[in-house]
Write a protein that holds these residues in place. Structure first.
Motif, mmCIF file in Angstrom:
data_model
loop_
_atom_site.group_PDB
_atom_site.id
_atom_site.type_symbol
_atom_site.label_atom_id
_atom_site.label_comp_id
_atom_site.label_asym_id
_atom_site.label_seq_id
_atom_site.Cartn_x
_atom_site.Cartn_y
_atom_site.Cartn_z
ATOM 1 N N ARG A 1 13.457 50.108 6.478
ATOM 2 C CA ARG A 1 14.798 50.351 6.621
ATOM 3 C C ARG A 1 15.013 51.607 7.623
ATOM 4 N NH1 ARG A 1 16.777 51.431 0.839
ATOM 5 N NH2 ARG A 1 19.039 51.511 2.066
ATOM 6 N N GLU A 2 15.977 51.613 8.418
ATOM 7 C CA GLU A 2 16.234 52.675 9.325
ATOM 8 C C GLU A 2 17.581 53.513 8.802
ATOM 9 O OE1 GLU A 2 14.640 53.633 11.950
ATOM 10 O OE2 GLU A 2 13.063 52.196 11.852
ATOM 11 N N PRO A 3 17.460 54.838 8.701
ATOM 12 C CA PRO A 3 18.783 55.689 8.413
ATOM 13 C C PRO A 3 19.959 55.203 9.272
ATOM 14 C CG PRO A 3 16.695 56.870 8.550
ATOM 15 C CD PRO A 3 16.365 55.520 9.078
ATOM 16 N N GLN A 4 21.232 55.304 8.655
ATOM 17 C CA GLN A 4 22.402 55.124 9.611
ATOM 18 C C GLN A 4 22.639 56.158 10.299
ATOM 19 O OE1 GLN A 4 23.462 52.102 9.691
ATOM 20 N NE2 GLN A 4 21.573 51.393 8.664
ATOM 21 N N ASP A 5 22.547 57.451 9.567
ATOM 22 C CA ASP A 5 22.922 58.827 10.158
ATOM 23 C C ASP A 5 21.740 59.958 9.649
ATOM 24 O OD1 ASP A 5 23.526 59.666 7.527
ATOM 25 O OD2 ASP A 5 25.612 58.662 7.858
ATOM 26 N N GLU A 6 22.077 61.154 9.747
ATOM 27 C CA GLU A 6 21.221 62.278 9.383
ATOM 28 C C GLU A 6 21.646 62.997 7.994
ATOM 29 O OE1 GLU A 6 18.436 62.663 10.678
ATOM 30 O OE2 GLU A 6 18.443 61.243 12.272
ATOM 31 N N ARG A 7 22.556 62.297 7.549
ATOM 32 C CA ARG A 7 22.852 62.814 6.108
ATOM 33 C C ARG A 7 22.127 62.836 4.898
ATOM 34 N NH1 ARG A 7 28.359 63.969 4.567
ATOM 35 N NH2 ARG A 7 28.515 64.174 2.148
ATOM 36 N N ILE A 8 21.841 64.133 4.447
ATOM 37 C CA ILE A 8 20.789 64.185 3.366
ATOM 38 C C ILE A 8 21.835 64.142 2.065
ATOM 39 C CG2 ILE A 8 19.168 65.621 2.195
ATOM 40 C CD1 ILE A 8 18.120 64.641 4.880
ATOM 41 N N ASP A 9 21.199 63.379 1.116
ATOM 42 C CA ASP A 9 21.977 63.105 -0.179
ATOM 43 C C ASP A 9 20.900 63.229 -1.182
ATOM 44 O OD1 ASP A 9 24.661 62.885 0.306
ATOM 45 O OD2 ASP A 9 24.288 61.096 1.288
ATOM 46 N N ALA A 10 21.105 63.975 -2.662
ATOM 47 C CA ALA A 10 19.978 64.056 -3.539
ATOM 48 C C ALA A 10 21.150 63.926 -4.835
ATOM 49 C CB ALA A 10 19.657 65.584 -3.627
ATOM 50 N N GLU A 11 20.697 62.558 -5.586
ATOM 51 C CA GLU A 11 21.486 62.255 -6.710
ATOM 52 C C GLU A 11 20.817 62.309 -7.840
ATOM 53 O OE1 GLU A 11 23.462 58.431 -5.962
ATOM 54 O OE2 GLU A 11 24.551 59.319 -4.205
ATOM 55 N N ASP A 12 21.049 63.100 -9.000
ATOM 56 C CA ASP A 12 20.467 63.118 -10.269
ATOM 57 C C ASP A 12 18.936 63.376 -10.209
ATOM 58 O OD1 ASP A 12 20.473 63.094 -12.781
ATOM 59 O OD2 ASP A 12 20.207 60.781 -13.011
ATOM 60 N N VAL A 13 18.490 63.973 -9.505
ATOM 61 C CA VAL A 13 17.254 64.407 -8.973
ATOM 62 C C VAL A 13 16.585 64.967 -10.178
ATOM 63 C CG1 VAL A 13 15.515 65.480 -7.439
ATOM 64 C CG2 VAL A 13 17.421 64.078 -6.548
ATOM 65 N N ARG A 14 15.407 64.497 -10.735
ATOM 66 C CA ARG A 14 14.806 65.197 -11.763
ATOM 67 C C ARG A 14 13.251 65.071 -11.221
ATOM 68 N NH1 ARG A 14 17.655 65.610 -16.533
ATOM 69 N NH2 ARG A 14 19.582 64.478 -16.392
ATOM 70 N N PHE A 15 12.486 66.208 -11.375
ATOM 71 C CA PHE A 15 11.165 66.245 -10.889
ATOM 72 C C PHE A 15 10.056 67.254 -12.101
ATOM 73 C CE2 PHE A 15 7.675 68.249 -8.618
ATOM 74 C CZ PHE A 15 7.128 67.069 -7.711
ATOM 75 N N SER A 16 9.000 66.746 -12.107
ATOM 76 C CA SER A 16 7.897 67.541 -13.017
ATOM 77 C C SER A 16 6.602 67.482 -12.127
ATOM 78 C CB SER A 16 7.993 66.938 -14.190
ATOM 79 O OG SER A 16 7.365 65.620 -14.110
ATOM 80 N N TYR A 17 5.625 68.746 -12.307
ATOM 81 C CA TYR A 17 4.487 68.623 -11.918
ATOM 82 C C TYR A 17 3.601 68.056 -13.146
ATOM 83 C CZ TYR A 17 6.245 71.290 -7.823
ATOM 84 O OH TYR A 17 6.857 71.745 -6.876
ATOM 85 N N VAL A 18 4.021 68.442 -14.288
ATOM 86 C CA VAL A 18 3.318 68.007 -15.564
ATOM 87 C C VAL A 18 4.205 67.174 -16.316
ATOM 88 C CG1 VAL A 18 2.259 68.868 -17.634
ATOM 89 C CG2 VAL A 18 2.344 70.397 -15.535
ATOM 90 N N ASP A 19 3.508 66.104 -16.685
ATOM 91 C CA ASP A 19 4.354 65.106 -17.499
ATOM 92 C C ASP A 19 4.885 65.760 -18.759
ATOM 93 O OD1 ASP A 19 3.487 63.128 -15.825
ATOM 94 O OD2 ASP A 19 2.034 62.275 -17.042
ATOM 95 N N GLY A 20 6.366 65.448 -18.883
ATOM 96 C CA GLY A 20 7.247 65.971 -19.911
ATOM 97 C C GLY A 20 7.788 67.332 -19.820
ATOM 98 N N ARG A 21 7.505 67.920 -18.390
ATOM 99 C CA ARG A 21 8.034 69.235 -18.387
ATOM 100 C C ARG A 21 8.724 69.485 -17.092
ATOM 101 N NH1 ARG A 21 3.329 73.226 -19.090
ATOM 102 N NH2 ARG A 21 4.756 74.793 -18.277
ATOM 103 N N ASP A 22 9.895 68.880 -16.835
ATOM 104 C CA ASP A 22 10.644 68.841 -15.814
ATOM 105 C C ASP A 22 11.193 70.281 -15.259
ATOM 106 O OD1 ASP A 22 10.865 66.296 -15.293
ATOM 107 O OD2 ASP A 22 13.006 65.734 -16.382
ATOM 108 N N VAL A 23 10.847 70.221 -13.767
ATOM 109 C CA VAL A 23 11.470 71.502 -13.162
ATOM 110 C C VAL A 23 12.686 71.631 -12.666
ATOM 111 C CG1 VAL A 23 9.178 72.619 -13.023
ATOM 112 C CG2 VAL A 23 10.121 71.239 -11.212
ATOM 113 N N LEU A 24 13.174 70.429 -12.319
ATOM 114 C CA LEU A 24 14.726 69.927 -11.945
ATOM 115 C C LEU A 24 15.202 68.930 -12.935
ATOM 116 C CD1 LEU A 24 13.874 69.474 -8.134
ATOM 117 C CD2 LEU A 24 14.724 71.393 -9.162
ATOM 118 N N HIS A 25 16.399 69.330 -13.265
ATOM 119 C CA HIS A 25 16.956 68.659 -14.363
ATOM 120 C C HIS A 25 18.446 68.058 -13.771
ATOM 121 C CE1 HIS A 25 14.526 70.769 -16.821
ATOM 122 N NE2 HIS A 25 14.713 72.078 -16.208
#
Length: 582
Positions: A335-359
């Motif tokens: 897929r090709e991006p339609q424009d250069e707009r950056i969107d983050a939605e409901d982003v969660r991330f963890s380096y260790v399982d079960g311990r999110d650093v982004l909520h």
């Protein structure tokens, strides 16, 4: 962040890879095999000629007949020498080409590793695979494998020649098989795991040494020397025990197979002598058979001895191929991006399982907008920045550019949209020109004026032109040492040349003094006009100049707005601004 252990390829994968490499050079492989077969056949003439000579002497012969036999022996010896020379030459050339392919494949696989995997695995394991494993594999490919193949071909043909003397030769030869098979089964069942453990111990030791050297000042300042020495001593002890185990395997295995070499020779002489006394075979047959069986000792001994080297090489190859088995953190969808707009939605991330650093972070970045992310250390600013640059995929939620997930784009395409610049910069060995040209397309023509304009944009042109050799100055290991601020300017100049639309700057000017950094950022502003910029910084003048400021606390964005709006709210950002101005 938990430590990631890079995988090791299984035996079947190693075998398939070796076969695929051989198929790339069919003429060289079959050509060297044919020469080795011809050399082995030439060597087999000697025992038969000597056997016939003994028999003819027993019956009575002439000096002329003996001379003819000697000349034939000399001729076959010369032929064997010439054939062996060219067979080894072709084998070694093939080995060098195969090794070059192996190295190129390893470098390609290493460069394709996800950045998160490289960081969590640490430098010790990759360093060991790049150095020690490549070196051991080189020895196996250059020397061990060709010699082993020569020994196998020689052993098979010698045994076949022995059987042509008479079927009875197989009986004494088979007597040596049981101790050889038992020894091999015992050794091979333990050798691979032993050598993998030995290589892994070097990875652990290198990781400890690298961490200690890189953090030497911290170790000294906090008085951690005894603790670090104790850790390194434990690593060395582990390596010692791993090497001692493989040495134990060799000291048991090699003496045991020596018995398998002696039994057939003695048995052939005794059994053949008994058959001779019974009138079943001639003296020439006994002589030829004994010589053939004696000849078997050398190739069989080389097969067994080199097998140890091949085990080491196979373990190293398995570790090198394991790098290619690291799961990719991105799947290109086309897929090709339609424009250069950056969107983050409901982003969660963890380096260790079960311990999110982004909520559950939500953030939309408009085209050409400048966002500043501020907040206390450990709040998750850098992690969010890495997700916005496509370094990591989110655990849940999505991060997109023009409606396409960042991890759905191939890296080459992604870097044309988003680029991350941190405070950690590497200066490659080569000229300044080479270092700058890394940011240009491979087929692009290098124009010094373009490079100098990029340097000018980051306030680096003046000190570069003052160097005696200018852009031709050799930098990096063994060359001119650049100061941390100069290395940072060099990295920023690369960024100008790469010309991505969106930039994520994570403390990108932290190594430059505040006044110079302020001037540099203003210089960059003109160059980056029209581009999207996401700046992560502790220096709040970046936030003051931004279109919007995102305050990150405990893995969430607690405030979002312009500098003036957030100051008026008298919240977290207003407190930071007041403390920074105090």
């Amino acid at each position: 962040m938990s430590q990631t252990v890079l995988p090791v390829a299984e035996g079947r994968h190693v075998g398939r890879y070796v076969v695929s490499l051989a198929k790339r050079y069919p003429r060289m492989v079959w050509g060297s095999a044919a020469l080795h077969v011809a050399a082995a056949l030439a060597a087999l003439a000697a025992p038969r000629l000597l056997g016939d000579l003994v028999e003819s002497v027993e019956k009575g012969t002439t000096v002329a007949a003996v001379d003819r036999t000697v000349l034939l022996l000399a001729g076959f010896l010369l032929l064997q020498t010439v054939l062996t020379r060219y067979a080894r030459y072709l084998s070694f050339v093939t080995g060098e080409r195969v090794l070059a392919e192996l190295r190129e494949d390893f470098v390609e696989n290493t460069l394709a590793l996800p950045v998160g995997t490289v960081e969590s695995a640490g430098s010790g394991d990759l360093l060991t695979r790049t150095s020690r494993d490549v070196e051991q594999l080189g020895w196996s490919v250059r020397w061990a494998l060709p010699e082993w193949l020569i020994a196998v071909i020689t052993a098979v043909l010698t045994f076949a020649a022995a059987l042509l003397v008479g079927w009875w030769v197989a009986i004494p030869c088979l007597l040596g098989v049981p101790p050889l098979v038992v020894g091999l089964r015992w050794y091979l069942a333990r050798a691979k795991d032993g050598y993998l453990r030995e290589s892994a111990s070097y990875s652990v030791m290198n990781a400890s040494l690298t961490e200690t050297v890189e953090g030497a000042r911290t170790v000294e300042a906090l008085g951690l020397g005894p603790a670090r020495r104790a850790r390194i001593d434990r690593d060395i002890s582990g390596s010692y025990h791993a090497e001692r185990y493989t040495l134990f395997l060799r000291t048991v295995f090699f003496p045991s197979v020596e018995v398998a070499y002696l039994i057939p020779t003695v048995a052939t002489l005794l059994f053949g002598g008994w058959l001779y006394t019974q009138g079943s075979v001639s003296l020439g047959d006994v002589t030829a058979a004994t010589l053939y069986v004696q000849m078997l000792i050398d190739p069989v001994d080389r097969i067994v001895s080199i097998l140890d080297e091949l085990q080491v090489g196979a373990a190293s190859l398995a570790r090198l191929l394991g790098v290619a088995q690291v799961p990719d953190d991105r799947v290109a969808t086309g897929r090709e991006p339609q424009d250069e707009r950056i969107d983050a939605e409901d982003v969660r991330f963890s380096y260790v399982d079960g311990r999110d650093v982004l909520h559950g972070v939500d953030l939309d970045v408009g085209v050409g907008e400048r966002i500043a992310m501020v907040g206390p250390s450990g709040a998750g600013k850098s992690t969010l920045g890495r997700l916005l640059a496509g370094i990591h995929p989110p655990r849940t939620g999505s991060v997109t550019v023009g409606g396409v997930g960042l991890t759905e784009l191939p890296l080459t395409d992604l870097r044309g949209h988003v680029a991350l610049v941190t405070q950690e910069h590497h200066v490659f060995v080569g000229t300044l020109r080479d270092n700058l040209a890394l940011a240009l397309p491979e087929d692009a023509e290098i124009d010094d004026e373009v490079l100098l304009r990029a340097l000018d944009a980051v306030d680096a042109r003046e000190w570069v032109e003052e160097l005696p050799e200018g852009l031709d100055t050799v930098v990096g290991s063994g060359g001119r040492a650049l100061s941390p601020p100069q290395a940072q300017q060099l990295a920023l100049a690369r960024l100008v040349l790469a010309d991505p639309h969106t930039l994520v700057l994570d403390e990108a000017t932290s190594l430059i003094d505040p006044r110079a950094a302020r001037h540099l950022e203003r210089s960059l502003a003109a160059v980056l006009e029209g581009r999207t910029v996401i700046a992560i910084a502790h220096r709040l003048f970046s936030a003051h100049d931004a279109d919007r400021v995102a305050v990150v606390e405990d893995g969430v964005i607690t405030e979002l707005g312009s500098h003036d709006e957030l100051v008026e709210r008298e919240g977290s950002y207003a407190a930071l601004w007041k403390s920074w101005q105090a």
